[in-house]
Design a protein around this motif. Structure first.
Motif, PDB file in Angstrom:
ATOM      1  N   GLU A  79     -42.893   6.996  40.994  1.00 53.02           N
ATOM      2  CA  GLU A  79     -44.088   7.718  41.438  1.00 53.02           C
ATOM      3  C   GLU A  79     -44.302   7.609  42.949  1.00 53.02           C
ATOM      4  OE1 GLU A  79     -47.626   7.007  39.160  1.00 53.02           O
ATOM      5  OE2 GLU A  79     -46.478   6.712  37.313  1.00 53.02           O
ATOM      6  N   PHE A  80     -43.514   6.778  43.615  1.00 51.11           N
ATOM      7  CA  PHE A  80     -43.668   6.559  45.052  1.00 51.11           C
ATOM      8  C   PHE A  80     -42.437   7.075  45.783  1.00 51.11           C
ATOM      9  CE2 PHE A  80     -46.416   3.674  42.880  1.00 51.11           C
ATOM     10  CZ  PHE A  80     -47.568   3.680  43.643  1.00 51.11           C
ATOM     11  N   LYS A  81     -42.644   7.567  46.964  1.00 57.78           N
ATOM     12  CA  LYS A  81     -41.564   8.131  47.784  1.00 57.78           C
ATOM     13  C   LYS A  81     -41.501   7.395  49.115  1.00 57.78           C
ATOM     14  CE  LYS A  81     -40.789  11.543  44.898  1.00 57.78           C
ATOM     15  NZ  LYS A  81     -40.390  10.942  43.665  1.00 57.78           N
ATOM     16  N   GLY A  82     -40.331   7.424  49.722  1.00 64.29           N
ATOM     17  CA  GLY A  82     -40.188   6.869  51.066  1.00 64.29           C
ATOM     18  C   GLY A  82     -40.404   5.375  51.100  1.00 64.29           C
ATOM     19  N   VAL A  83     -41.226   4.933  52.038  1.00 68.78           N
ATOM     20  CA  VAL A  83     -41.473   3.514  52.232  1.00 68.78           C
ATOM     21  C   VAL A  83     -42.881   3.178  51.762  1.00 68.78           C
ATOM     22  CG1 VAL A  83     -41.627   1.674  53.955  1.00 68.78           C
ATOM     23  CG2 VAL A  83     -39.858   3.435  54.166  1.00 68.78           C
ATOM     24  N   GLN A  84     -42.975   2.171  50.929  1.00 75.23           N
ATOM     25  CA  GLN A  84     -44.256   1.695  50.403  1.00 75.23           C
ATOM     26  C   GLN A  84     -44.339   0.206  50.706  1.00 75.23           C
ATOM     27  OE1 GLN A  84     -46.579   3.594  48.995  1.00 75.23           O
ATOM     28  NE2 GLN A  84     -47.942   1.925  48.463  1.00 75.23           N
ATOM     29  N   ARG A  85     -45.363  -0.206  51.431  1.00 78.24           N
ATOM     30  CA  ARG A  85     -45.516  -1.617  51.804  1.00 78.24           C
ATOM     31  C   ARG A  85     -44.234  -2.166  52.436  1.00 78.24           C
ATOM     32  NH1 ARG A  85     -50.185  -4.485  49.944  1.00 78.24           N
ATOM     33  NH2 ARG A  85     -51.467  -3.106  48.688  1.00 78.24           N
ATOM     34  N   GLU A  86     -43.648  -1.365  53.296  1.00 82.74           N
ATOM     35  CA  GLU A  86     -42.430  -1.713  54.039  1.00 82.74           C
ATOM     36  C   GLU A  86     -41.201  -1.875  53.139  1.00 82.74           C
ATOM     37  OE1 GLU A  86     -43.163  -4.864  56.851  1.00 82.74           O
ATOM     38  OE2 GLU A  86     -45.080  -3.995  57.426  1.00 82.74           O
ATOM     39  N   ILE A  87     -41.262  -1.339  51.935  1.00 83.87           N
ATOM     40  CA  ILE A  87     -40.128  -1.369  51.007  1.00 83.87           C
ATOM     41  C   ILE A  87     -39.630   0.058  50.838  1.00 83.87           C
ATOM     42  CG2 ILE A  87     -39.417  -1.834  48.631  1.00 83.87           C
ATOM     43  CD1 ILE A  87     -41.610  -4.053  48.614  1.00 83.87           C
ATOM     44  N   ASP A  88     -38.341   0.259  51.059  1.00 82.89           N
ATOM     45  CA  ASP A  88     -37.718   1.575  50.883  1.00 82.89           C
ATOM     46  C   ASP A  88     -37.570   1.822  49.385  1.00 82.89           C
ATOM     47  OD1 ASP A  88     -35.872   3.671  50.496  1.00 82.89           O
ATOM     48  OD2 ASP A  88     -34.817   3.213  52.359  1.00 82.89           O
ATOM     49  N   VAL A  89     -38.430   2.655  48.842  1.00 83.87           N
ATOM     50  CA  VAL A  89     -38.492   2.871  47.398  1.00 83.87           C
ATOM     51  C   VAL A  89     -37.198   3.502  46.870  1.00 83.87           C
ATOM     52  CG1 VAL A  89     -39.753   3.970  45.506  1.00 83.87           C
ATOM     53  CG2 VAL A  89     -41.009   3.031  47.453  1.00 83.87           C
ATOM     54  N   ASN A  90     -36.643   4.457  47.584  1.00 87.91           N
ATOM     55  CA  ASN A  90     -35.406   5.094  47.110  1.00 87.91           C
ATOM     56  C   ASN A  90     -34.265   4.087  47.029  1.00 87.91           C
ATOM     57  OD1 ASN A  90     -36.751   7.541  46.942  1.00 87.91           O
ATOM     58  ND2 ASN A  90     -36.133   8.164  48.988  1.00 87.91           N
ATOM     59  N   ASN A  91     -34.159   3.229  48.043  1.00 87.97           N
ATOM     60  CA  ASN A  91     -33.146   2.182  48.043  1.00 87.97           C
ATOM     61  C   ASN A  91     -33.397   1.190  46.899  1.00 87.97           C
ATOM     62  OD1 ASN A  91     -30.869   0.764  49.117  1.00 87.97           O
ATOM     63  ND2 ASN A  91     -32.288  -0.669  50.064  1.00 87.97           N
ATOM     64  N   LEU A  92     -34.657   0.848  46.691  1.00 92.59           N
ATOM     65  CA  LEU A  92     -35.023  -0.055  45.602  1.00 92.59           C
ATOM     66  C   LEU A  92     -34.596   0.523  44.254  1.00 92.59           C
ATOM     67  CD1 LEU A  92     -36.396  -2.571  44.463  1.00 92.59           C
ATOM     68  CD2 LEU A  92     -38.589  -1.361  44.645  1.00 92.59           C
ATOM     69  N   LEU A  93     -34.869   1.808  44.052  1.00 94.88           N
ATOM     70  CA  LEU A  93     -34.497   2.451  42.784  1.00 94.88           C
ATOM     71  C   LEU A  93     -32.978   2.478  42.595  1.00 94.88           C
ATOM     72  CD1 LEU A  93     -37.146   5.288  42.718  1.00 94.88           C
ATOM     73  CD2 LEU A  93     -36.920   3.443  41.035  1.00 94.88           C
ATOM     74  N   THR A  94     -32.243   2.685  43.673  1.00 94.45           N
ATOM     75  CA  THR A  94     -30.776   2.649  43.594  1.00 94.45           C
ATOM     76  C   THR A  94     -30.305   1.259  43.170  1.00 94.45           C
ATOM     77  OG1 THR A  94     -30.553   4.362  45.275  1.00 94.45           O
ATOM     78  CG2 THR A  94     -28.645   2.933  44.934  1.00 94.45           C
ATOM     79  N   GLN A  95     -30.902   0.235  43.761  1.00 96.55           N
ATOM     80  CA  GLN A  95     -30.533  -1.146  43.410  1.00 96.55           C
ATOM     81  C   GLN A  95     -30.929  -1.480  41.971  1.00 96.55           C
ATOM     82  OE1 GLN A  95     -31.164  -4.153  46.701  1.00 96.55           O
ATOM     83  NE2 GLN A  95     -32.325  -2.414  47.517  1.00 96.55           N
ATOM     84  N   ILE A  96     -32.087  -1.004  41.543  1.00100.63           N
ATOM     85  CA  ILE A  96     -32.525  -1.244  40.165  1.00100.63           C
ATOM     86  C   ILE A  96     -31.555  -0.576  39.191  1.00100.63           C
ATOM     87  CG2 ILE A  96     -34.307  -0.650  38.460  1.00100.63           C
ATOM     88  CD1 ILE A  96     -36.388  -1.200  40.664  1.00100.63           C
ATOM     89  N   ASN A  97     -31.085   0.613  39.535  1.00 95.20           N
ATOM     90  CA  ASN A  97     -30.121   1.306  38.682  1.00 95.20           C
ATOM     91  C   ASN A  97     -28.845   0.472  38.517  1.00 95.20           C
ATOM     92  OD1 ASN A  97     -29.335   3.625  37.111  1.00 95.20           O
ATOM     93  ND2 ASN A  97     -27.915   4.102  38.772  1.00 95.20           N
ATOM     94  N   GLN A  98     -28.421  -0.173  39.592  1.00 96.24           N
ATOM     95  CA  GLN A  98     -27.237  -1.038  39.531  1.00 96.24           C
ATOM     96  C   GLN A  98     -27.496  -2.224  38.592  1.00 96.24           C
ATOM     97  OE1 GLN A  98     -26.048  -2.634  43.346  1.00 96.24           O
ATOM     98  NE2 GLN A  98     -24.080  -3.323  42.569  1.00 96.24           N
ATOM     99  N   VAL A  99     -28.673  -2.805  38.676  1.00 94.53           N
ATOM    100  CA  VAL A  99     -29.036  -3.912  37.786  1.00 94.53           C
ATOM    101  C   VAL A  99     -29.080  -3.420  36.340  1.00 94.53           C
ATOM    102  CG1 VAL A  99     -30.881  -5.531  37.148  1.00 94.53           C
ATOM    103  CG2 VAL A  99     -30.295  -5.191  39.557  1.00 94.53           C
ATOM    104  N   SER A 100     -29.649  -2.235  36.137  1.00 92.85           N
ATOM    105  CA  SER A 100     -29.737  -1.669  34.790  1.00 92.85           C
ATOM    106  C   SER A 100     -28.356  -1.503  34.168  1.00 92.85           C
ATOM    107  CB  SER A 100     -30.472  -0.327  34.840  1.00 92.85           C
ATOM    108  OG  SER A 100     -30.590   0.221  33.557  1.00 92.85           O
ATOM    109  N   GLU A 101     -27.417  -0.999  34.954  1.00 93.90           N
ATOM    110  CA  GLU A 101     -26.046  -0.851  34.459  1.00 93.90           C
ATOM    111  C   GLU A 101     -25.434  -2.206  34.121  1.00 93.90           C
ATOM    112  OE1 GLU A 101     -23.772   1.510  37.232  1.00 93.90           O
ATOM    113  OE2 GLU A 101     -25.156   3.197  37.043  1.00 93.90           O
ATOM    114  N   ALA A 102     -25.716  -3.201  34.939  1.00 93.04           N
ATOM    115  CA  ALA A 102     -25.209  -4.554  34.674  1.00 93.04           C
ATOM    116  C   ALA A 102     -25.831  -5.109  33.391  1.00 93.04           C
ATOM    117  CB  ALA A 102     -25.496  -5.470  35.850  1.00 93.04           C
TER     118      ALA A 102
END
Length: 120
Positions: A79-102
């Motif tokens: 639900e969030f785009k870009g940077v939220q509280r200095e966290i790059d949300v798109n990058n975070l989602l990419t990393q979460i996807n990697q964890v999900s696959e693992a």
């Protein structure tokens, strides 16, 4: 300490714990923030709580619980785009996807590569 300072202090405490690999304490700080203050980005904070608890479950050998909380966190972050509280949300989602696959390939939580935990 005024509310704005307390809010920032709780958020930063959660970040510090998360970055140190203390996911339970990260969850505790963010949970206090989420429950005590009705913030505009409370779903984002909830996503951070769920992300942290996913790793607490994993530490405890509960792969099913870890997967469930990871999925719930993803639902919040999309639900969030870009940077939220200095966290790059798109990058975070990419990393979460990697964890999900693992997670999908895990038989035992002992086999998880903790180096792929999202960096925030």
């Amino acid at each position: 300490m005024n509310d704005a300072d307390k809010i920032e202090s709780l958020f930063q405490a959660g970040l510090k714990h998360y970055r140190a690999g203390d996911y339970f304490e990260a969850h505790e700080s963010w949970e206090e923030l989420w429950s005590d203050y009705y913030l505009m980005d409370r779903k984002f904070i909830q996503g951070l709580i769920q992300l942290s608890v996913s790793f607490v479950h994993l530490e405890n050998g509960n792969i099913k619980g870890a997967k469930s909380l990871l999925n719930k966190s993803t639902e919040k972050f999309v639900e969030f785009k870009g940077v939220q509280r200095e966290i790059d949300v798109n990058n975070l989602l990419t990393q979460i996807n990697q964890v999900s696959e693992a997670y999908d390939n895990l038989i035992s939580s002992d086999d998880f590569d903790w180096k792929i935990i999202p960096r925030i």
